[in-house]
Write a protein that holds these residues in place. Structure first.
Motif, PDB file in Angstrom:
ATOM      1  N   VAL A 862       0.847  -1.475  -0.086  1.00 40.55           N
ATOM      2  CA  VAL A 862       0.073  -0.137  -0.116  1.00 40.55           C
ATOM      3  C   VAL A 862       0.845   1.091   0.027  1.00 40.55           C
ATOM      4  CG1 VAL A 862      -1.936   1.280   1.089  1.00 40.55           C
ATOM      5  CG2 VAL A 862      -1.514  -1.367   1.399  1.00 40.55           C
ATOM      6  N   MET A 863       0.636   2.024  -0.940  1.00 41.02           N
ATOM      7  CA  MET A 863       1.601   3.233  -1.015  1.00 41.02           C
ATOM      8  C   MET A 863       0.683   4.664  -0.960  1.00 41.02           C
ATOM      9  SD  MET A 863       4.024   4.387  -4.278  1.00 41.02           S
ATOM     10  CE  MET A 863       2.845   5.055  -5.230  1.00 41.02           C
ATOM     11  N   LYS A 885      -9.962  -7.769   6.588  1.00 42.22           N
ATOM     12  CA  LYS A 885     -10.591  -7.452   5.768  1.00 42.22           C
ATOM     13  C   LYS A 885      -9.861  -6.439   4.731  1.00 42.22           C
ATOM     14  CE  LYS A 885     -14.528  -6.789   5.915  1.00 42.22           C
ATOM     15  NZ  LYS A 885     -15.794  -7.487   5.202  1.00 42.22           N
ATOM     16  N   GLU A 886      -8.875  -5.962   5.197  1.00 34.81           N
ATOM     17  CA  GLU A 886      -8.209  -4.881   4.287  1.00 34.81           C
ATOM     18  C   GLU A 886      -6.894  -4.485   4.744  1.00 34.81           C
ATOM     19  OE1 GLU A 886     -10.844  -1.692   4.615  1.00 34.81           O
ATOM     20  OE2 GLU A 886      -9.904  -0.875   6.181  1.00 34.81           O
ATOM     21  N   THR A 887      -5.806  -3.960   4.086  1.00 36.36           N
ATOM     22  CA  THR A 887      -4.793  -3.377   4.470  1.00 36.36           C
ATOM     23  C   THR A 887      -4.682  -1.952   4.063  1.00 36.36           C
ATOM     24  OG1 THR A 887      -3.579  -5.397   3.954  1.00 36.36           O
ATOM     25  CG2 THR A 887      -2.213  -3.385   4.137  1.00 36.36           C
ATOM     26  N   SER A 888      -4.361  -0.998   5.111  1.00 34.75           N
ATOM     27  CA  SER A 888      -4.596   0.498   4.986  1.00 34.75           C
ATOM     28  C   SER A 888      -3.386   1.141   5.436  1.00 34.75           C
ATOM     29  CB  SER A 888      -5.687   0.792   5.596  1.00 34.75           C
ATOM     30  OG  SER A 888      -5.650   0.730   6.808  1.00 34.75           O
ATOM     31  N   LEU A 889      -3.230   2.301   4.633  1.00 35.79           N
ATOM     32  CA  LEU A 889      -1.933   3.331   5.260  1.00 35.79           C
ATOM     33  C   LEU A 889      -2.614   4.665   5.165  1.00 35.79           C
ATOM     34  CD1 LEU A 889       0.994   3.805   5.868  1.00 35.79           C
ATOM     35  CD2 LEU A 889       1.410   3.772   3.585  1.00 35.79           C
ATOM     36  N   GLN A 890      -2.149   5.431   6.137  1.00 37.12           N
ATOM     37  CA  GLN A 890      -2.876   7.020   6.210  1.00 37.12           C
ATOM     38  C   GLN A 890      -1.531   7.677   6.888  1.00 37.12           C
ATOM     39  OE1 GLN A 890      -6.191   8.177   8.139  1.00 37.12           O
ATOM     40  NE2 GLN A 890      -6.402  10.074   6.844  1.00 37.12           N
ATOM     41  N   ASN A 893      -2.764  14.318   7.064  1.00 39.45           N
ATOM     42  CA  ASN A 893      -4.455  14.064   6.616  1.00 39.45           C
ATOM     43  C   ASN A 893      -4.551  13.846   5.286  1.00 39.45           C
ATOM     44  OD1 ASN A 893      -5.382  15.166   9.089  1.00 39.45           O
ATOM     45  ND2 ASN A 893      -4.447  17.066   8.645  1.00 39.45           N
ATOM     46  N   ILE A 894      -3.485  13.030   4.380  1.00 37.26           N
ATOM     47  CA  ILE A 894      -3.920  12.625   3.107  1.00 37.26           C
ATOM     48  C   ILE A 894      -5.022  11.345   3.315  1.00 37.26           C
ATOM     49  CG2 ILE A 894      -2.594  11.508   1.222  1.00 37.26           C
ATOM     50  CD1 ILE A 894      -0.059  12.569   2.279  1.00 37.26           C
ATOM     51  N   PRO A 895      -5.721  11.309   2.273  1.00 39.73           N
ATOM     52  CA  PRO A 895      -6.809  10.343   2.136  1.00 39.73           C
ATOM     53  C   PRO A 895      -6.234   8.974   2.437  1.00 39.73           C
ATOM     54  CG  PRO A 895      -7.462  12.075   0.501  1.00 39.73           C
ATOM     55  CD  PRO A 895      -6.087  12.277   1.037  1.00 39.73           C
ATOM     56  N   LYS A 896      -6.906   8.182   3.150  1.00 35.87           N
ATOM     57  CA  LYS A 896      -6.288   6.874   3.605  1.00 35.87           C
ATOM     58  C   LYS A 896      -6.265   5.930   2.360  1.00 35.87           C
ATOM     59  CE  LYS A 896      -7.613   4.796   7.224  1.00 35.87           C
ATOM     60  NZ  LYS A 896      -8.787   3.930   8.302  1.00 35.87           N
ATOM     61  N   LYS A 897      -5.336   5.177   2.109  1.00 35.53           N
ATOM     62  CA  LYS A 897      -5.241   4.446   0.935  1.00 35.53           C
ATOM     63  C   LYS A 897      -5.490   2.796   1.384  1.00 35.53           C
ATOM     64  CE  LYS A 897      -3.936   3.084  -3.356  1.00 35.53           C
ATOM     65  NZ  LYS A 897      -2.740   3.039  -3.900  1.00 35.53           N
ATOM     66  N   ILE A 898      -6.437   2.155   0.888  1.00 40.47           N
ATOM     67  CA  ILE A 898      -6.958   0.941   1.428  1.00 40.47           C
ATOM     68  C   ILE A 898      -6.968  -0.210   0.126  1.00 40.47           C
ATOM     69  CG2 ILE A 898      -9.221  -0.107   2.381  1.00 40.47           C
ATOM     70  CD1 ILE A 898      -9.882   2.492   3.281  1.00 40.47           C
ATOM     71  N   LEU A 899      -6.445  -1.259   0.564  1.00 42.81           N
ATOM     72  CA  LEU A 899      -6.534  -2.405  -0.418  1.00 42.81           C
ATOM     73  C   LEU A 899      -7.266  -3.576   0.150  1.00 42.81           C
ATOM     74  CD1 LEU A 899      -2.842  -2.871  -1.780  1.00 42.81           C
ATOM     75  CD2 LEU A 899      -4.839  -1.796  -3.008  1.00 42.81           C
ATOM     76  N   GLU A 900      -8.285  -4.112  -0.262  1.00 43.12           N
ATOM     77  CA  GLU A 900      -9.325  -5.303   0.366  1.00 43.12           C
ATOM     78  C   GLU A 900      -8.218  -6.522   0.398  1.00 43.12           C
ATOM     79  OE1 GLU A 900     -13.026  -5.634  -1.524  1.00 43.12           O
ATOM     80  OE2 GLU A 900     -13.575  -3.588  -1.110  1.00 43.12           O
ATOM     81  N   ALA A 901      -8.669  -7.207   1.537  1.00 41.50           N
ATOM     82  CA  ALA A 901      -7.820  -8.497   1.526  1.00 41.50           C
ATOM     83  C   ALA A 901      -8.875  -9.459   0.820  1.00 41.50           C
ATOM     84  CB  ALA A 901      -7.804  -8.922   3.012  1.00 41.50           C
ATOM     85  N   PRO A 902      -8.148 -10.586   0.063  1.00 43.78           N
ATOM     86  CA  PRO A 902      -8.866 -11.511  -0.539  1.00 43.78           C
ATOM     87  C   PRO A 902      -9.715 -12.622   0.581  1.00 43.78           C
ATOM     88  CG  PRO A 902      -6.459 -12.167  -0.254  1.00 43.78           C
ATOM     89  CD  PRO A 902      -6.481 -11.127   0.137  1.00 43.78           C
ATOM     90  N   SER A 903     -10.782 -13.042  -0.117  1.00 45.88           N
ATOM     91  CA  SER A 903     -11.820 -13.834   0.772  1.00 45.88           C
ATOM     92  C   SER A 903     -11.259 -15.159   1.115  1.00 45.88           C
ATOM     93  CB  SER A 903     -13.050 -13.806   0.044  1.00 45.88           C
ATOM     94  OG  SER A 903     -12.873 -14.452  -0.979  1.00 45.88           O
ATOM     95  N   GLU A 904     -10.327 -15.649   0.376  1.00 41.86           N
ATOM     96  CA  GLU A 904      -9.582 -16.853   0.632  1.00 41.86           C
ATOM     97  C   GLU A 904      -8.199 -16.608   0.683  1.00 41.86           C
ATOM     98  OE1 GLU A 904     -11.109 -19.399   1.606  1.00 41.86           O
ATOM     99  OE2 GLU A 904     -13.335 -18.884   0.989  1.00 41.86           O
ATOM    100  N   GLY A 905      -7.453 -17.760   1.312  1.00 43.04           N
ATOM    101  CA  GLY A 905      -5.970 -17.688   1.134  1.00 43.04           C
ATOM    102  C   GLY A 905      -5.747 -17.706   2.699  1.00 43.04           C
ATOM    103  N   HIS A 906      -4.253 -17.546   2.659  1.00 37.91           N
ATOM    104  CA  HIS A 906      -3.477 -17.441   4.063  1.00 37.91           C
ATOM    105  C   HIS A 906      -3.976 -16.209   4.501  1.00 37.91           C
ATOM    106  CE1 HIS A 906      -0.790 -20.935   3.214  1.00 37.91           C
ATOM    107  NE2 HIS A 906      -0.711 -20.300   2.090  1.00 37.91           N
TER     108      HIS A 906
END
Length: 1306
Positions: A862-863, A885-890, A893-906
């Protein structure tokens, strides 16, 4: 045999059985495939006769050297029948001999019958095994947990890119012996005791079961006193009911019920273990354990006569049961070491069989199917067209609220029949074209994961929809057209490329499981569908139900409520104090320091000391002052408590409740730099610590429930009071005033400040029973200041410097937060590695910062891109989070960057190396700069302490003001501190921690504040002249004037500056309420009138006048009113004084100014500033040392409150330093909280005050009436001639009320 001895022996046997099982598992690695006959192998397809499944034994070269299917796809499989249920501990694979055909990854499935398969899982995910890298090497895998099954399936996932699927296999394990009983839903086993009653304080019950039914009693036992234990299936979950108390008692509350597990009606084996020792119970279902404590007072479970397994038969009524019986199989049933099924098989007299119990598990041949895809899964089955009517039935289970279940085109142009879920309700419609002309609904909340049956019957013009076989609630409807069956039935969805009307889907595709599909009253064999000889399908998993309960375990933290769909889960955090996708993050700050940093002022706040940790928030009062931020926690005994009649045999105990847990207070105290509680003991012939050498008569109990015999003002371990340490006690022979045992009232008061002992939880008093002996005590609130973590900082001087900490374990949720500042362009800030998993935070460029996580599925990065460079040597805030559920970085006050986690897998983050801060273990470029307030999952990492012992890293970091000077407002100056900043308000007309608190005062008629320009005067003790706001200035080329005023009277003189050469500047209100700014400089006069309204309207108005050389601007209420350029450079020279209100030396005043000065200013004025001088603030705060003269009445007030609150409303105001109020303790017994005389005295005081005010007002009116013939000028007041009598009366009335108010607050 004695019951206790029998219990011990059975527990020993049970333990030995477990040990034997473990021993067998230890040697359970025999190859099971190499000796099997060719008939034991099966497959989805075969490429040729030389590629048959029977050639798939490990290291064999028969045929083409292994198995290969007709075509390589993920729907192919190789199956091995091991002949009997065995224990499987591992597998091995090879590619096809001498070829380029091998699989690179695969999954495993197991079954007892060759039907209803179950996938192998690890870490609660379908495990994908790594395969081969060539055709001949053997790759072996050992399972984390063994599997008991007869059939094994290898399902290829990926294969060699340049070849096809090719496979040879081996399965490792050993034989498995078990005792099984089959219950048909009308039978049970009764285990009868040797004595009338079995009383146990410890029980161990173990069993395994499998069933297709969601409800049924597994075992039950009860006693005549009301004890009972019951284990039963309820809607696919296991419920354990336990009562150790006497349920027959009227007010008994000893019943305990716990539910665990989910989807247990899947016809797969599930293990249950119940361990009870007294009230402590461990309840385990499969891999999930719940620890709980039973209610009630009893420790024993008293069961009479017998235990029943499989149901609860009614005594004297054979074949009758109280609840629904269990229907399915039970294996290895042990009760306190007794093998119940073995006794039943051997027909032992302890076992009585009710109904038909067999000792082999009957397996229903049912084939479930799974619809995985939300857009492409479907099943097409044929029907018999043109039948008079229609009959379809099936069962389904799902977590989704919406989805198509069935679509079929009716014969004879009657339209299409659709059955689907919509918001959890079952809907059936008949649609022709785009027109729906018949619709019925049934049920609700059908997305609960349970099996639901649907039965549709139609004949001619009548149709019936029956849900869950509830005929009484069946829904009936009549159609216009006659219903005739069609020839195609689509279940779950429609093909993607379907364009005609044979399949319609008005809603999303179905995701879930189906089974028992009947069309035209005929069952459909779904194995034929799998083999390609019946119907068609897409994206189906046949012969298994892949439903998964994503809310077990519940990954919603802090009490969040879990709900789910087929692919993910959701957390409802509305009833928690947390937020985020998994309710992980606290909505509150960690400390009062953090609230101050946001610019908050004193008030009540919730603080969450461990943020995302397990501790909940705590309500505190944040007293935010200029130099310290106090955190105050009050308790339940705030007043002075009187004590009589206490002696060592009958002590008086006072308990303190802080409305919080011990852990919450500990966390707050540990985070603070200093904490204290004031302890006051007032005594009359009542000894305190019995010094110098006696046993104490008073002691207090602190945090660890330890008894402390020291008092406020003394350190721990010293049995003294404050006066003893100071050698100031009334009697120097004693170390406490009260220990002198005087007949007069005295006291010992001081602060308890040893943090490890705080807070005070209890005080015990034992010496108030003698004649004339009295005491009263009071414990103040817990007060702490300083946040040891908010400013906890380390400086990293080189790219090779770092701090390391122990491995941080954060499998499911991790949040990392800190502040950083740097002038470097890149560097790794934080890193923690595992065998494969890792986390890393790094600055990758001037404007980019990345958070990278790998939990076994490959790195997720996440960048965040900043518009401004990050290497500006200013503090930046970073918050990184990873959860299921997700991986996020803030950043900031820059808008948070979010990547959703896969529903299956480790999904487990497994780390095992040290945590590196400021550097890296992977030899990448480290971080150069400062890191502050580092928290991981709410835990605080002490950077400063670790930096003290690490080379290349220093504790602390200078330069806070470069980032936080903006917190200081209105001309306040940011001052650096080791642990933060301080706002110096010396040169500001405001005060407070951020120079935002207005300094205001009420002016009455004749009030005058005159500031004299002369030699520098310090405004505070030890303040230098350079830091003072008050100093001489003889010739200036600019003015910056600002003030706020409120008045109802005009004309008025607000602000006046004069010089020794008769230059002046005046700000006045004219008679009509307009505002004038009048200048006289170098014999030239300028008048600027702002007549945009009446400014004497009892509203606040803000005036700002700026002159810089020739340019002049005047703003009123932030609106530019005047902009003027002088013709020549003009300076004020030889300024003599500045006056607010009435000018006492009125000689030489301009006539208009003199008119306004006749009465001066009546109203409220605040925040007065002239350049860097604050005359009003100097008059109120430093009247004795500042060059200020105050004449008349000047009362500090709040102009904003005056504008908003009725002047006749009296308000009680508490000091900000003590939000809970204070009590005069000079006479402790008089002022005791529960004293009735105090209440009566208060009432009398209020009545006297009201009477006094009425008399004063009436007297003033009578006096005015008698003095109407006298001159309007008096000794105290001066009224100009043009003011009418009503104006004078109003002013006098206001002064009278002000006097009353002043007396009230005094």
């Amino acid at each position: 045999m004695d019951p206790t001895a029998q219990l011990v022996s059975t527990l020993l046997l049970f333990s030995l059985w477990h040990l034997g099982l473990a021993a067998s598992n230890h040697n359970c690695e025999e190859p099971l495939v190499f000796s099997l006959p060719v008939t034991a192998f099966d497959s989805s397809s075969e490429l040729s006769g030389n590629h048959r499944s029977s050639f798939a034994k490990l290291n064999r070269r028969d045929g083409a050297g292994g198995w290969s299917p007709m075509d390589s796809s993920t729907e192919q499989w190789l199956q091995v029948d091991l002949g009997d249920r065995v224990e499987i501990t591992g597998v091995a694979t090879q590619g096809r001999y001498g070829s380029s055909d091998w699989i690179t990854s695969y999954i495993l499935m197991f079954s007892d019958t060759g039907r209803n398969w179950k996938q192998y899982r690890e870490e609660d995910i379908v495990w994908i095994f790594p395969g081969n890298i060539n055709a001949d090497n053997v790759i072996q895998h050992k399972f984390l947990h063994s599997v008991k099954a007869r059939f094994v399936r290898f399902v290829p996932v990926k294969w060699n890119f340049g070849g096809k699927i090719g496979l040879r296999v081996e399965v490792f394990g050993c034989s498995y012996k078990s005792d099984i009983a089959d219950f048909d839903g009308r039978s049970s086993l009764l285990y009868r005791f040797n004595q009338k009653q079995m009383s146990t304080f410890k029980d161990v019950i173990f069993l395994k079961f499998k069933s297709m039914q969601g409800d049924g009693v597994l075992f039950h036992g009860e006693g005549q006193r009301g004890d009972y234990i019951t284990l039963e299936l309820q809607k696919g979950k296991l419920a354990l009911h336990l009562n150790l108390g006497d349920a027959k008692l009227r007010f008994s509350n000893s019943h305990t019920s716990v539910t665990l597990g989910s989807l247990l009606d899947d016809q797969h084996w599930h293990s249950v273990l119940i361990e009870r020792f007294n009230k402590q119970v461990n309840f385990t279902v499969d891999k999930h354990t719940q620890h709980f404590r039973t209610k009630g007072d009893s420790d024993d479970l008293d069961i009479d006569y017998e235990l029943s397994f499989g149901g609860i038969p009614v005594p004297g009524k054979p074949g009758t049961f109280l609840k629904k019986n269990f229907h399915g199989c039970i294996e290895n049933l042990y009760y306190n070491g007794v093998n119940i099924i073995d006794l039943a098989k051997r027909r032992k007299p302890q076992i009585y069989i009710v109904g038909n119990v067999t000792f082999a598990c009957s397996e229903p041949q049912i084939t479930p199917i799974t619809f995985d895809s939300s857009n492409s899964s479907y099943l097409l089955l044929p029907g018999t067209p043109q039948l008079d009517g229609l009959s379809v039935s099936f069962q389904f289970r799902t977590w989704n609220k919406d989805g198509l279940l069935l679509s079929t085109e009716l014969s004879g142009g009657s339209g299409s029949l659709l059955v689907y879920l919509h918001h959890g309700q079952l809907s059936l419609i008949i649609q022709k074209g785009t027109e729906k002309y018949m619709g019925i609904n049934a049920g609700s909340n059908l997305y609960d994961g349970l099996w639901h049956s649907v039965n549709i019957n139609a004949r001619r013009h009548h149709i019936t929809l029956t849900l869950d076989n509830d005929v009484a609630s069946a829904v009936h409807a009549t159609t216009v057209s006659q219903i005739n069956s069609g020839n195609s039935y689509y279940f779950g969805g429609c093909p993607n490329n379907f364009t005609d009307l044979k399949c319609l889907n008005p809603i999303t595709a179905f995701q879930g499981c189906m089974r028992l599909i009947f069309i035209d009253n005929q069952p459909k064999d779904l194995i034929l569908v799998q083999q390609g000889s019946l119907g068609n399908f897409s994206d189906l998993r046949i012969d298994l139900c892949g439903i998964k309960d994503r809310c077990l375990p519940n990954y919603c933290e802090h009490g969040g409520k879990c709900s789910q769909s087929w692919t993910t889960f959701y957390c409802d955090c509305s009833e928690t104090d947390y937020t985020g996708p998994t309710c992980h993050n606290s909505i509150y700050e960690r400390s009062c320091e953090a609230y101050r940093h946001q610019g908050k002022t004193s008030g009540f706040f919730h603080i969450d000391s461990d943020a995302s940790g397990s501790l909940g928030p705590l309500l505190v009062y944040c007293n935010i002052t200029e130099d310290k931020i106090w955190t105050v926690v009050q308790h339940n005994n705030t007043g002075l408590t009187q004590i009589h009649g206490a002696d060592p045999g009958k002590p008086y105990t006072l308990n303190f409740n802080y409305n919080s847990s011990v852990e919450q207070l500990e966390a707050m105290i540990n985070s603070a730099e200093y904490c204290e509680q004031e302890a006051a003991y007032h005594c009359k012939k009542s000894r305190l610590l019995n010094t110098p050498n006696g046993m104490p008569f008073v002691w207090w109990v602190g945090r660890a429930s330890e008894k402390h015999p020291y008092w406020g003002g003394s350190p721990p371990g010293v049995q003294q009071c404050a006066c003893g340490l100071e050698e100031s006690c009334l009697d120097l022979r004693y170390f406490c005033n009260c220990d002198a045992d005087k007949e007069e009232w005295t006291n010992d008061t001081g602060f308890l400040s040893f943090k490890d002992h705080l807070p005070v939880n209890q005080i015990v008093v034992t010496d108030t029973s003698r004649p004339n002996s009295e005491a009263a005590l009071k414990i103040g609130p817990l007060r702490c200041y300083g946040d040891r973590q908010f400013w906890n900082t380390a400086s990293f001087n080189t790219e090779a410097s770092y701090l390391h900490f122990p491995t941080f374990h954060m499998e499911f949720s991790v949040d990392i937060s800190f502040f950083f500042k740097t002038n470097a362009t890149s560097g790794v800030i934080l890193e923690n590695l595992g065998m494969k998993d890792f986390i890393r935070i790094e600055i990758s460029s001037l404007t980019e910062i990345t958070f990278t996580v790998d939990v076994g599925n490959g790195p997720v990065e996440v960048m965040v891109l900043s518009l401004e460079p990050l290497n500006d040597n200013r503090w930046h805030y970073l918050h990184a989070e990873r959860n299921l559920k997700e991986t996020s970085l803030q950043v900031d006050n820059i808008p948070k960057k979010i990547l959703e986690a896969p529903s299956e897998g480790h999904f487990r983050l497994q780390l095992n190396n040290q945590l590196f801060v400021g550097g890296t273990a992977s030899r990448q470029k480290g971080f150069v700069g400062c890191i502050r307030a580092l928290h991981l999952n709410g835990q605080k990492l002490d950077l400063e302490e670790r930096a003290k012992m690490t080379s290349g890293v220093k504790p602390g970091c200078p330069g806070h003001c470069s980032s936080y000077s903006s917190l200081c407002h209105n001309g306040g100056k940011c001052v650096e501190k080791n642990n933060g900043i301080l706002c110096d308000c010396t040169n500001s007309p405001y005060e407070g921690p951020f120079c935002r608190k207005e300094v205001s005062a009420v002016f009455e008629a004749g009030t005058s504040i005159t500031y004299h320009f002369q030699e520098p005067y310090p405004v505070t003790k030890n303040a230098s002249s350079s830091s003072s706001a008050i100093y001489a200035d003889t010739s200036i080329a600019k003015e910056s004037i600002a003030f706020t005023f409120l008045t109802a009277y005009a004309p008025s003189l607000l602000f006046y500056i004069n010089s020794s050469i008769h230059d002046y500047l005046a700000v006045i209100l004219s008679k009509n309420g307009s505002l004038q700014v009048r200048y006289r400089m170098i014999d030239r006069s300028l008048i600027f009138t702002i007549d945009s309204g009446n400014f004497a309207n009892q509203e606040l108005h803000h005036v700002k006048i700026n002159r810089d050389g020739r340019e002049l601007t005047i703003q009123i209420d932030q609106v530019l009113k005047v902009k003027h350029n002088f013709s020549l450079e003009t300076d004020f020279r030889a300024i003599k004084s500045l006056t607010l209100g009435k000018v006492t030396d009125s000689q030489g005043l301009d006539p208009e100014v003199s008119k306004a000065n006749s009465f001066g200013f009546v109203g409220c004025m605040s925040s007065v500033q002239y350049n860097h001088i604050a005359p009003l603030k100097a008059a109120l705060r430093h009247p004795s040392i500042a060059p200020v003269t105050v004449l008349g009445s000047l009362v500090e007030s709040n102009c904003r409150s005056s504008a908003e609150v009725d002047v006749n409303t009296a308000t009680t105001i508490y000091s900000s330093s003590d939000p809970f109020g204070k009590t005069d303790e000079r006479e402790p017994l008089t002022n005791a909280v529960k004293s009735d005389s105090a209440v009566i005295g208060g009432v009398i005081a209020v009545v006297i005050f009201i009477i006094f005010c009425i008399v004063a007002i009436m007297s003033r009116f009578l006096y005015q009436h008698k003095q109407t013939h006298r001159s309007s000028q008096t000794k105290e007041k001066e009224y100009p001639e043009y003011l009418d009598s009503s104006f004078k009366t109003d002013v006098d009335l206001q002064n009278t009320v002000t006097e009353c108010k002043r007396e009230y607050f005094i």
